[in-house]
Design a protein around this motif. Structure first.
Motif, short mmCIF file in Angstrom:
data_model
loop_
_atom_site.label_atom_id
_atom_site.label_comp_id
_atom_site.label_asym_id
_atom_site.label_seq_id
_atom_site.Cartn_x
_atom_site.Cartn_y
_atom_site.Cartn_z
N SER A 121 4.15 -76.14 -25.26
CA SER A 121 3.28 -75.54 -24.24
C SER A 121 2.35 -74.50 -24.85
O SER A 121 1.15 -74.45 -24.50
CB SER A 121 4.11 -74.92 -23.12
N ALA A 122 2.85 -73.67 -25.74
CA ALA A 122 1.99 -72.66 -26.38
C ALA A 122 0.89 -73.34 -27.19
O ALA A 122 -0.27 -72.90 -27.15
CB ALA A 122 2.83 -71.74 -27.26
N LEU A 123 1.21 -74.39 -27.91
CA LEU A 123 0.20 -75.14 -28.65
C LEU A 123 -0.82 -75.75 -27.69
O LEU A 123 -2.03 -75.67 -27.92
CB LEU A 123 0.85 -76.24 -29.49
N ALA A 124 -0.34 -76.33 -26.62
CA ALA A 124 -1.23 -76.95 -25.64
C ALA A 124 -2.18 -75.93 -25.04
O ALA A 124 -3.37 -76.21 -24.84
CB ALA A 124 -0.42 -77.64 -24.55
N GLU A 125 -1.67 -74.74 -24.75
CA GLU A 125 -2.53 -73.69 -24.20
C GLU A 125 -3.62 -73.30 -25.20
O GLU A 125 -4.78 -73.16 -24.82
CB GLU A 125 -1.67 -72.49 -23.81
N ARG A 126 -3.26 -73.12 -26.47
CA ARG A 126 -4.25 -72.76 -27.49
C ARG A 126 -5.31 -73.85 -27.64
O ARG A 126 -6.51 -73.56 -27.69
CB ARG A 126 -3.57 -72.51 -28.84
N LEU A 127 -4.86 -75.10 -27.69
CA LEU A 127 -5.82 -76.21 -27.83
C LEU A 127 -6.74 -76.30 -26.62
O LEU A 127 -7.95 -76.51 -26.75
CB LEU A 127 -5.09 -77.54 -28.03
N THR A 128 -6.18 -76.15 -25.43
CA THR A 128 -6.98 -76.24 -24.21
C THR A 128 -8.02 -75.13 -24.17
O THR A 128 -9.19 -75.37 -23.83
CB THR A 128 -6.08 -76.19 -22.96
N LEU A 129 -7.63 -73.92 -24.51
CA LEU A 129 -8.58 -72.80 -24.53
C LEU A 129 -9.71 -73.05 -25.52
O LEU A 129 -10.84 -72.60 -25.30
CB LEU A 129 -7.86 -71.49 -24.87
N GLY A 130 -9.44 -73.78 -26.58
CA GLY A 130 -10.46 -74.10 -27.56
C GLY A 130 -11.41 -75.19 -27.12
O GLY A 130 -12.43 -75.44 -27.77
N LEU A 131 -11.10 -75.85 -26.02
CA LEU A 131 -11.92 -76.96 -25.53
C LEU A 131 -12.96 -76.55 -24.50
O LEU A 131 -13.75 -77.38 -24.05
CB LEU A 131 -11.03 -78.07 -24.96
N GLY A 132 -12.95 -75.28 -24.09
CA GLY A 132 -13.94 -74.83 -23.13
C GLY A 132 -13.44 -73.69 -22.28
O GLY A 132 -12.25 -73.38 -22.25
N PRO A 133 -14.36 -73.06 -21.54
CA PRO A 133 -14.00 -71.92 -20.69
C PRO A 133 -13.38 -72.36 -19.37
O PRO A 133 -13.43 -73.53 -18.99
CB PRO A 133 -15.35 -71.24 -20.45
#
Length: 174
Positions: A16-28
């Protein structure tokens, strides 16, 4: 077409922590599509822990059942994080739904979505064979759902002890 990513791993592996970091890197303005329901105090505490870690930047959509509709309704410019497929599967199995058909529909829809989506799921097949039929059915169904969604995603990661290993788009042997 929006990018699609699947992150799998065991319990407390850091998915989940990885997913959150990746998602934040994909846009605002990311959207968190939550499939969990707080059926007891322990689950409520887990949900609260995830919410606290994410902070106020995330818009949360609670969608324990109709995941495809949530993906379509949220498809704009904001990246989406679905956490998690195995809880969604549990919900669908207990409802007597055609979970395999729904997973296939989600997979078919992914190439047509505009905004990125990151899925979190559990890798549940690495242990012993469960002793009861329901647990075996769930383990087998989770493996099938993971394969269906992974095949449709652009990238797949396995998390182990907090470290991600990219397993797709690496070469797959026949």
């Amino acid at each position: 077409m929006g990018k699609s990513i699947l992150i799998t791993g065991g319990a407390r592996s850091g998915k989940s922590a990885l997913a959150e970091r990746l998602t934040l890197g994909l846009g605002p303005a990311p959207i968190y599509i939550a499939t969990a329901e707080a059926g007891d105090a322990e689950m409520a505490a887990r949900i609260a822990e995830h919410q606290a870690r994410r902070g106020a930047i995330w818009q949360t959509w609670e969608r324990p059942d109709d995941l495809l509709a949530a993906l379509r309704q949220s498809d704009g410019e904001a990246p989406r994080l679905v956490d998690c497929l195995t809880l969604w599967l549990s919900n669908r199995m207990f409802a007597g739904a055609d979970w395999a058909g729904e997973a296939a529909e989600i997979a078919r829809a992914l190439p047509g979505l505009n905004a990125p989506v990151v899925f979190v799921t559990n890798e549940v097949g690495g242990g012993i064979v469960p002793e009861n039929a329901l647990a075996r059915a769930f383990r087998d169904a989770a493996g099938r759902v993971n394969q269906i969604i992974a095949a449709a995603c652009d990238e797949v990661y396995l998390t182990v002890a907090g470290y991600p290993v990219k397993v797709k788009p690496n070469a797959i042997l026949p």
